[in-house]
Design a protein around this motif. Structure first.
Motif, PDB file in Angstrom:
ATOM      1  N   UNK A 381      58.471 -57.632 -52.033  1.00  0.00           N
ATOM      2  CA  UNK A 381      57.145 -57.173 -52.449  1.00  0.00           C
ATOM      3  C   UNK A 381      56.655 -56.047 -51.545  1.00  0.00           C
ATOM      4  N   UNK A 382      56.945 -56.167 -50.261  1.00  0.00           N
ATOM      5  CA  UNK A 382      56.588 -55.068 -49.352  1.00  0.00           C
ATOM      6  C   UNK A 382      57.365 -53.814 -49.747  1.00  0.00           C
ATOM      7  N   UNK A 383      58.635 -53.974 -50.078  1.00  0.00           N
ATOM      8  CA  UNK A 383      59.439 -52.837 -50.507  1.00  0.00           C
ATOM      9  C   UNK A 383      58.869 -52.192 -51.766  1.00  0.00           C
ATOM     10  N   UNK A 384      58.392 -53.031 -52.688  1.00  0.00           N
ATOM     11  CA  UNK A 384      57.892 -52.512 -53.962  1.00  0.00           C
ATOM     12  C   UNK A 384      56.618 -51.708 -53.803  1.00  0.00           C
ATOM     13  N   UNK A 385      55.718 -52.153 -52.935  1.00  0.00           N
ATOM     14  CA  UNK A 385      54.386 -51.550 -52.873  1.00  0.00           C
ATOM     15  C   UNK A 385      54.107 -50.790 -51.584  1.00  0.00           C
ATOM     16  N   UNK A 386      54.915 -51.017 -50.541  1.00  0.00           N
ATOM     17  CA  UNK A 386      54.721 -50.310 -49.270  1.00  0.00           C
ATOM     18  C   UNK A 386      56.088 -49.943 -48.699  1.00  0.00           C
ATOM     19  N   UNK A 387      56.821 -49.055 -49.373  1.00  0.00           N
ATOM     20  CA  UNK A 387      58.212 -48.796 -48.970  1.00  0.00           C
ATOM     21  C   UNK A 387      58.354 -48.259 -47.548  1.00  0.00           C
ATOM     22  N   UNK A 388      57.450 -47.397 -47.102  1.00  0.00           N
ATOM     23  CA  UNK A 388      57.575 -46.875 -45.737  1.00  0.00           C
ATOM     24  C   UNK A 388      57.386 -47.990 -44.717  1.00  0.00           C
ATOM     25  N   UNK A 389      56.440 -48.869 -44.992  1.00  0.00           N
ATOM     26  CA  UNK A 389      56.211 -49.985 -44.075  1.00  0.00           C
ATOM     27  C   UNK A 389      57.374 -50.976 -44.135  1.00  0.00           C
ATOM     28  N   UNK A 390      57.973 -51.108 -45.323  1.00  0.00           N
ATOM     29  CA  UNK A 390      59.145 -51.974 -45.457  1.00  0.00           C
ATOM     30  C   UNK A 390      60.275 -51.481 -44.563  1.00  0.00           C
ATOM     31  N   UNK A 391      60.502 -50.166 -44.574  1.00  0.00           N
ATOM     32  CA  UNK A 391      61.549 -49.610 -43.711  1.00  0.00           C
ATOM     33  C   UNK A 391      61.231 -49.861 -42.240  1.00  0.00           C
ATOM     34  N   UNK A 392      59.959 -49.719 -41.865  1.00  0.00           N
ATOM     35  CA  UNK A 392      59.565 -49.927 -40.470  1.00  0.00           C
ATOM     36  C   UNK A 392      59.745 -51.386 -40.058  1.00  0.00           C
ATOM     37  N   UNK A 393      59.406 -52.314 -40.965  1.00  0.00           N
ATOM     38  CA  UNK A 393      59.598 -53.739 -40.672  1.00  0.00           C
ATOM     39  C   UNK A 393      61.080 -54.052 -40.532  1.00  0.00           C
ATOM     40  N   UNK A 394      61.892 -53.547 -41.457  1.00  0.00           N
ATOM     41  CA  UNK A 394      63.341 -53.818 -41.418  1.00  0.00           C
ATOM     42  C   UNK A 394      63.973 -53.243 -40.159  1.00  0.00           C
ATOM     43  N   UNK A 395      63.428 -52.117 -39.687  1.00  0.00           N
ATOM     44  CA  UNK A 395      63.979 -51.491 -38.479  1.00  0.00           C
ATOM     45  C   UNK A 395      63.463 -52.134 -37.199  1.00  0.00           C
ATOM     46  N   UNK A 396      62.530 -53.060 -37.340  1.00  0.00           N
ATOM     47  CA  UNK A 396      61.951 -53.695 -36.161  1.00  0.00           C
ATOM     48  C   UNK A 396      60.912 -52.848 -35.457  1.00  0.00           C
ATOM     49  N   UNK A 397      60.450 -51.780 -36.115  1.00  0.00           N
ATOM     50  CA  UNK A 397      59.457 -50.895 -35.488  1.00  0.00           C
ATOM     51  C   UNK A 397      58.066 -51.505 -35.506  1.00  0.00           C
ATOM     52  N   UNK A 398      57.766 -52.320 -36.522  1.00  0.00           N
ATOM     53  CA  UNK A 398      56.481 -53.006 -36.599  1.00  0.00           C
ATOM     54  C   UNK A 398      56.716 -54.448 -37.026  1.00  0.00           C
ATOM     55  N   UNK A 399      55.761 -55.300 -36.702  1.00  0.00           N
ATOM     56  CA  UNK A 399      55.834 -56.698 -37.117  1.00  0.00           C
ATOM     57  C   UNK A 399      55.472 -56.810 -38.598  1.00  0.00           C
ATOM     58  N   UNK A 400      55.973 -57.833 -39.282  1.00  0.00           N
ATOM     59  CA  UNK A 400      55.631 -58.020 -40.700  1.00  0.00           C
ATOM     60  C   UNK A 400      54.243 -58.630 -40.865  1.00  0.00           C
ATOM     61  N   UNK A 401      53.269 -57.949 -40.349  1.00  0.00           N
ATOM     62  CA  UNK A 401      51.883 -58.402 -40.354  1.00  0.00           C
ATOM     63  C   UNK A 401      51.057 -57.398 -41.150  1.00  0.00           C
ATOM     64  N   UNK A 402      50.102 -57.847 -41.971  1.00  0.00           N
ATOM     65  CA  UNK A 402      49.366 -56.885 -42.806  1.00  0.00           C
ATOM     66  C   UNK A 402      48.619 -55.820 -42.017  1.00  0.00           C
ATOM     67  N   UNK A 403      47.991 -56.185 -40.908  1.00  0.00           N
ATOM     68  CA  UNK A 403      47.279 -55.175 -40.132  1.00  0.00           C
ATOM     69  C   UNK A 403      48.244 -54.162 -39.531  1.00  0.00           C
ATOM     70  N   UNK A 404      49.399 -54.639 -39.060  1.00  0.00           N
ATOM     71  CA  UNK A 404      50.375 -53.709 -38.495  1.00  0.00           C
ATOM     72  C   UNK A 404      50.838 -52.714 -39.559  1.00  0.00           C
ATOM     73  N   UNK A 405      50.926 -53.168 -40.799  1.00  0.00           N
ATOM     74  CA  UNK A 405      51.333 -52.261 -41.870  1.00  0.00           C
ATOM     75  C   UNK A 405      50.247 -51.232 -42.176  1.00  0.00           C
ATOM     76  N   UNK A 406      48.985 -51.643 -42.107  1.00  0.00           N
ATOM     77  CA  UNK A 406      47.886 -50.693 -42.307  1.00  0.00           C
ATOM     78  C   UNK A 406      47.887 -49.643 -41.198  1.00  0.00           C
ATOM     79  N   UNK A 407      48.043 -50.084 -39.960  1.00  0.00           N
ATOM     80  CA  UNK A 407      48.050 -49.138 -38.837  1.00  0.00           C
ATOM     81  C   UNK A 407      49.233 -48.180 -38.950  1.00  0.00           C
ATOM     82  N   UNK A 408      50.362 -48.685 -39.413  1.00  0.00           N
ATOM     83  CA  UNK A 408      51.528 -47.821 -39.598  1.00  0.00           C
ATOM     84  C   UNK A 408      51.239 -46.735 -40.622  1.00  0.00           C
ATOM     85  N   UNK A 409      50.566 -47.096 -41.719  1.00  0.00           N
ATOM     86  CA  UNK A 409      50.254 -46.105 -42.747  1.00  0.00           C
ATOM     87  C   UNK A 409      49.329 -45.023 -42.197  1.00  0.00           C
ATOM     88  N   UNK A 410      48.347 -45.400 -41.406  1.00  0.00           N
ATOM     89  CA  UNK A 410      47.429 -44.414 -40.811  1.00  0.00           C
ATOM     90  C   UNK A 410      48.206 -43.494 -39.874  1.00  0.00           C
TER      91      UNK A 410
END
Length: 424
Positions: A381-410
């Motif tokens: 689901x993260x891949x479907x709707x937030x692909x850049x954040x999905x790549x970051x989570x898979x790479x271990x760059x960010x935690x799979x946490x919703x706030x971390x994904x928002x901060x990554x997008x900013x």
């Protein structure tokens, strides 16, 4: 700290040192946190600015006075381990802007009080902007009138400042009034002669008011380089169109240009702007636009995982608040009801940024975050709707946490600015 800005200008005199700095113009705590993290990673100074209608002695639309905004920024910086001596606080469009509906005899004392509150709170980059008309002014204001009011604002800041002396920015991104009518299809670059006159008149009047000793701290001037955005399109920077304007800096090596409305430019555009002397790049709506995109994507994921009535209904809540409180968008969004609804949600100008502090919006965001943290969110689901954040989570760059994904997008919106401004 104004020292970093003075060093920035000095470094540009050296051959090949095409450094710049971006200015984050937002009061949203998540945008500020993302900016702090990006600057920490890049080992760069961080310039954060509040605007006059956002933060002032009466609270602005955020409810914060300058001293409150400083505490907010410094607390976030401390939590993130960002060095305090690398943090620069600025005030944008400081002048009668919030009180244009009042006669000048009432508006200017309020503007002076605001300027004193910014300077006393330790803001060290101050934009003197007296270009807007008050209720009893005749438009357009002359360069002399604007400079006279700017000198009053500067004197108020000098009297109230403690510690490090502020640096100043003059001018406005709007070309001299009375010029060609602008549209996004043919945006006029500020004429070199108009910029020269603005600079000359301000210098003359500053000296007349006994501010000659302050003039060397006027480091920048806001001009229109030919960049802008409206609800659904962007005008990109074309270096050739600004060549005449840029040549003015050769005659004033202690000066740089400040470019407003640089949001949504292509990465090459940022690099070209910094190279050409637009060494201060302002960004604001693009960051809350990115935040909104991330939050709406998270809400889409939430709908797949959470049943009613436990869902946040974030987008619907914001729509209700904006319809109920139209003051911050009604003059900007036109068309039929369907078009206005689309603009409220998706416009590049992002008037939604004025509504995140409402209690209903904050409650909806809290519910959204809580729902996603209590639910195992599939990577798909993260891949479907937030692909850049999905790549970051898979790479271990960010935690799979919703706030971390928002901060990554900013931060994704900030990285092209950082790349353009890093020393080369």
């Amino acid at each position: 700290m104004s020292r970093q800005l003075q060093e920035l200008v000095a470094s540009r005199k050296q051959a090949g040192a095409m450094r710049g700095i971006y200015s984050v113009c937002s009061a949203h705590p998540w945008v500020l946190r993302a900016a702090v993290r990006q600057a920490k990673q890049d080992a760069m100074p961080l310039l954060i600015e509040a605007t006059s209608n956002q933060v002032n002695q009466q609270g602005g639309y955020t409810g914060m006075q300058p001293k409150d905004f400083r505490v907010l920024v410094e607390d976030i910086a401390a939590e993130e381990g960002f060095p305090s001596d690398q943090l620069i606080l600025g005030g944008d469009h400081l002048g009668p802007n919030p009180w244009q509906s009042l006669p000048v005899a009432e508006a200017m004392p309020l503007a002076l009080e605001m300027m004193r509150s910014y300077a006393a709170a330790g803001f060290t980059k101050l934009h003197l902007d007296a270009s807007m008309t008050c209720a009893d002014d005749t438009a357009p204001l002359s360069d002399e009138t604007i400079a006279e009011r700017a000198a009053q604002l500067c004197a108020a800041a000098e009297a109230a400042a403690t510690g490090e002396r502020p640096v100043y920015i003059i001018g406005t991104e709007v070309p001299v009034p009375g010029g060609a009518t602008e549209s996004l299809s043919h945006l006029e670059v500020t004429a070199k002669a108009a910029a020269e006159k603005t600079l000359h008149v301000h210098r003359e009047i500053f000296y007349k008011h006994g501010l000659g000793g302050v003039w060397p701290r006027v480091l920048g001037m806001v001009v229109q380089p030919g960049v802008e955005f409206n609800h659904d399109s962007v005008v990109d920077y074309i270096p050739e169109r600004a060549r005449s304007l840029v040549s003015l800096l050769e005659q004033h090596p202690g000066l740089v240009f400040e470019a407003h409305s640089t949001d949504y430019q292509n990465p090459q555009g940022f690099e070209d702007l910094v190279r050409d002397g637009f060494a201060i790049l302002k960004v604001g709506p693009a960051l809350t636009f990115a935040m909104r995109e991330a939050l709406f994507s998270l809400e889409t994921i939430e709908r797949e995982l959470v049943e009613e009535p436990k869902r946040s209904n974030l987008a619907g809540t914001l729509e209700s608040v904006m319809v109920r409180e139209p003051a911050n968008w009604a003059r900007h969004y036109h068309g039929d009801p369907a078009e206005q609804r689309r603009l409220r949600r998706y416009s590049y100008s992002d008037r939604m940024r004025y509504y995140w502090h409402f209690a209903e919006a904050q409650a909806a965001v809290t519910t959204l975050m809580g729902n996603l943290r209590q639910t195992a969110v599939p990577e798909t689901l993260v891949s479907a709707w937030m692909p850049e954040e999905h790549h970051a989570v898979r790479a271990g760059a960010i935690a799979p946490d919703p706030l971390e994904m928002v901060l990554h997008r900013i931060r994704t919106a900030l990285r092209p600015y950082a790349k353009a401004c890093l020393p080369v």
